[in-house]
Design a protein around this motif. Structure first.
Motif, PDB file in Angstrom:
ATOM      1  N   LEU A  17       0.697  -1.247   0.260  1.00 49.35           N
ATOM      2  CA  LEU A  17       0.065   0.009   0.004  1.00 49.35           C
ATOM      3  C   LEU A  17       0.995   1.241   0.010  1.00 49.35           C
ATOM      4  O   LEU A  17       0.549   2.152  -0.732  1.00 49.35           O
ATOM      5  CB  LEU A  17      -0.989   0.061   1.263  1.00 49.35           C
ATOM      6  N   VAL A  18       2.059   1.263   0.796  1.00 49.71           N
ATOM      7  CA  VAL A  18       2.828   2.300   0.898  1.00 49.71           C
ATOM      8  C   VAL A  18       3.462   2.500  -0.709  1.00 49.71           C
ATOM      9  O   VAL A  18       3.499   3.618  -1.246  1.00 49.71           O
ATOM     10  CB  VAL A  18       4.126   2.190   1.660  1.00 49.71           C
ATOM     11  N   ILE A  19       3.755   1.336  -1.523  1.00 51.65           N
ATOM     12  CA  ILE A  19       4.325   1.567  -2.596  1.00 51.65           C
ATOM     13  C   ILE A  19       2.993   2.126  -3.801  1.00 51.65           C
ATOM     14  O   ILE A  19       3.427   3.151  -4.542  1.00 51.65           O
ATOM     15  CB  ILE A  19       4.576   0.173  -3.281  1.00 51.65           C
ATOM     16  N   ALA A  20       1.822   1.637  -3.437  1.00 52.90           N
ATOM     17  CA  ALA A  20       0.749   2.424  -4.437  1.00 52.90           C
ATOM     18  C   ALA A  20       0.481   3.621  -4.074  1.00 52.90           C
ATOM     19  O   ALA A  20       0.251   4.602  -5.268  1.00 52.90           O
ATOM     20  CB  ALA A  20      -0.532   1.341  -4.246  1.00 52.90           C
ATOM     21  N   THR A  21       0.641   3.967  -2.764  1.00 51.48           N
ATOM     22  CA  THR A  21       0.440   5.537  -2.552  1.00 51.48           C
ATOM     23  C   THR A  21       1.570   6.401  -2.836  1.00 51.48           C
ATOM     24  O   THR A  21       1.227   7.418  -3.394  1.00 51.48           O
ATOM     25  CB  THR A  21       0.293   5.511  -0.764  1.00 51.48           C
ATOM     26  N   MET A  29       7.800  11.207 -10.307  1.00 54.44           N
ATOM     27  CA  MET A  29       9.035  10.944  -9.198  1.00 54.44           C
ATOM     28  C   MET A  29       9.428   9.422  -9.357  1.00 54.44           C
ATOM     29  O   MET A  29      10.652   8.947  -9.458  1.00 54.44           O
ATOM     30  CB  MET A  29       9.100  11.425  -7.986  1.00 54.44           C
ATOM     31  N   PHE A  30       8.390   8.572  -9.069  1.00 52.34           N
ATOM     32  CA  PHE A  30       8.415   7.368  -9.024  1.00 52.34           C
ATOM     33  C   PHE A  30       8.724   6.567 -10.321  1.00 52.34           C
ATOM     34  O   PHE A  30       9.768   5.779 -10.506  1.00 52.34           O
ATOM     35  CB  PHE A  30       7.052   6.672  -8.491  1.00 52.34           C
ATOM     36  N   GLY A  31       8.212   7.064 -11.300  1.00 54.78           N
ATOM     37  CA  GLY A  31       8.368   6.571 -12.772  1.00 54.78           C
ATOM     38  C   GLY A  31       9.681   6.777 -13.236  1.00 54.78           C
ATOM     39  O   GLY A  31      10.343   5.932 -13.990  1.00 54.78           O
ATOM     40  N   LYS A  32      10.347   7.953 -12.769  1.00 53.98           N
ATOM     41  CA  LYS A  32      11.718   8.319 -13.364  1.00 53.98           C
ATOM     42  C   LYS A  32      12.883   7.485 -12.634  1.00 53.98           C
ATOM     43  O   LYS A  32      13.879   7.470 -13.164  1.00 53.98           O
ATOM     44  CB  LYS A  32      11.935   9.853 -13.247  1.00 53.98           C
ATOM     45  N   ASP A  33      12.494   6.969 -11.649  1.00 51.69           N
ATOM     46  CA  ASP A  33      13.570   6.341 -11.093  1.00 51.69           C
ATOM     47  C   ASP A  33      13.598   4.895 -11.313  1.00 51.69           C
ATOM     48  O   ASP A  33      12.830   3.912 -11.115  1.00 51.69           O
ATOM     49  CB  ASP A  33      13.204   6.165  -9.331  1.00 51.69           C
ATOM     50  N   ASP A  34      14.382   4.734 -12.275  1.00 50.03           N
ATOM     51  CA  ASP A  34      14.338   3.357 -13.060  1.00 50.03           C
ATOM     52  C   ASP A  34      14.660   2.115 -12.412  1.00 50.03           C
ATOM     53  O   ASP A  34      14.145   1.069 -12.343  1.00 50.03           O
ATOM     54  CB  ASP A  34      15.360   3.120 -14.442  1.00 50.03           C
ATOM     55  N   SER A  35      15.596   2.538 -11.196  1.00 48.65           N
ATOM     56  CA  SER A  35      16.012   1.203 -10.361  1.00 48.65           C
ATOM     57  C   SER A  35      14.920   0.962  -9.339  1.00 48.65           C
ATOM     58  O   SER A  35      14.861  -0.355  -9.184  1.00 48.65           O
ATOM     59  CB  SER A  35      17.240   1.702  -9.548  1.00 48.65           C
ATOM     60  N   LEU A  36      14.123   1.888  -8.759  1.00 46.08           N
ATOM     61  CA  LEU A  36      12.907   1.740  -8.143  1.00 46.08           C
ATOM     62  C   LEU A  36      12.010   0.861  -8.714  1.00 46.08           C
ATOM     63  O   LEU A  36      11.698  -0.134  -8.136  1.00 46.08           O
ATOM     64  CB  LEU A  36      12.641   2.998  -7.364  1.00 46.08           C
ATOM     65  N   GLY A  97      -2.823  -6.174  -7.158  1.00 47.47           N
ATOM     66  CA  GLY A  97      -3.435  -4.882  -6.863  1.00 47.47           C
ATOM     67  C   GLY A  97      -2.287  -3.718  -6.864  1.00 47.47           C
ATOM     68  O   GLY A  97      -2.676  -2.469  -7.326  1.00 47.47           O
ATOM     69  N   THR A  98      -1.087  -3.982  -6.699  1.00 44.25           N
ATOM     70  CA  THR A  98      -0.043  -2.921  -6.566  1.00 44.25           C
ATOM     71  C   THR A  98       0.349  -2.913  -7.760  1.00 44.25           C
ATOM     72  O   THR A  98       0.327  -1.551  -8.523  1.00 44.25           O
ATOM     73  CB  THR A  98       1.072  -3.525  -5.976  1.00 44.25           C
ATOM     74  N   LEU A  99       0.406  -3.708  -8.728  1.00 48.62           N
ATOM     75  CA  LEU A  99       0.723  -3.452 -10.420  1.00 48.62           C
ATOM     76  C   LEU A  99      -0.309  -2.745 -10.977  1.00 48.62           C
ATOM     77  O   LEU A  99      -0.133  -1.801 -11.855  1.00 48.62           O
ATOM     78  CB  LEU A  99       0.740  -4.648 -10.961  1.00 48.62           C
TER      79      LEU A  99
END
Length: 159
Positions: A17-21, A29-36, A97-99
């Motif tokens: 849920l933290v990842i989804a949030t 920001m999330f999308g640009k962090d290729d490694s994450l 759900g996360t995906l």
């Protein structure tokens, strides 16, 4: 944390849920962090392919909002005894759900190619559990990535 089988499923689901949030509140920001992004996507695929449970319907069965829809339609979930099963997250439902949240929230230019390339690779695998993850994840992103999926459908599903 999401993939740590030593932790209780509720803790792992909270981590998901933290990842989804994060994806919802800071999508660029999330999308640009290729490694994450790569690490999260690979973990979600691994959870689905290493699970012994079916991936069919896992996304819908564990979601309380969809459970209400199922009750209204007279489908699964009419029995009050089944409520406990619907509320319990599983590895597969948590990963799907996360995906789904990532596919719906992140800009398509960041999420589409990493997910679809993993799907295509797994769909051609000789191992059934890899193919299960490939087709399940392809179905999960269908809503959030409908436009790019439609454009690349011949490449994704050549047969």
């Amino acid at each position: 944390c999401v993939s740590d089988s030593n932790l209780e499923m509720g803790v792992r689901d909270s981590a998901a849920l933290v990842i989804a949030t994060l994806a919802e509140s800071k999508p660029k920001m999330f999308g640009k962090d290729d490694s994450l992004l790569s690490s999260v996507i690979e973990t979600l695929f691994n959870l689905i392919e290493n699970s012994t449970e079916s991936a069919a319907g896992a996304l819908f069965e564990s979601n309380p909002a969809w459970r209400e829809d199922l009750k209204e339609d007279g489908g699964a979930g009419d029995d009050d005894d089944d409520d406990d099963n619907f509320d319990s997250p599983t590895e597969t439902s948590m990963a799907q759900g996360t995906l789904d949240m990532l596919a719906c929230e992140l800009p398509k230019k960041y999420i589409f190619n990493p997910v679809v390339s993993r799907c295509v690779t797994r769909l051609t695998s000789p191992h059934a559990h890899h193919r299960k993850a490939g087709i399940a994840c392809l179905g999960v992103i269908a809503e959030g990535c409908a436009e790019p999926l439609r454009e690349h459908l011949p490449d994704v599903m050549p047969h």
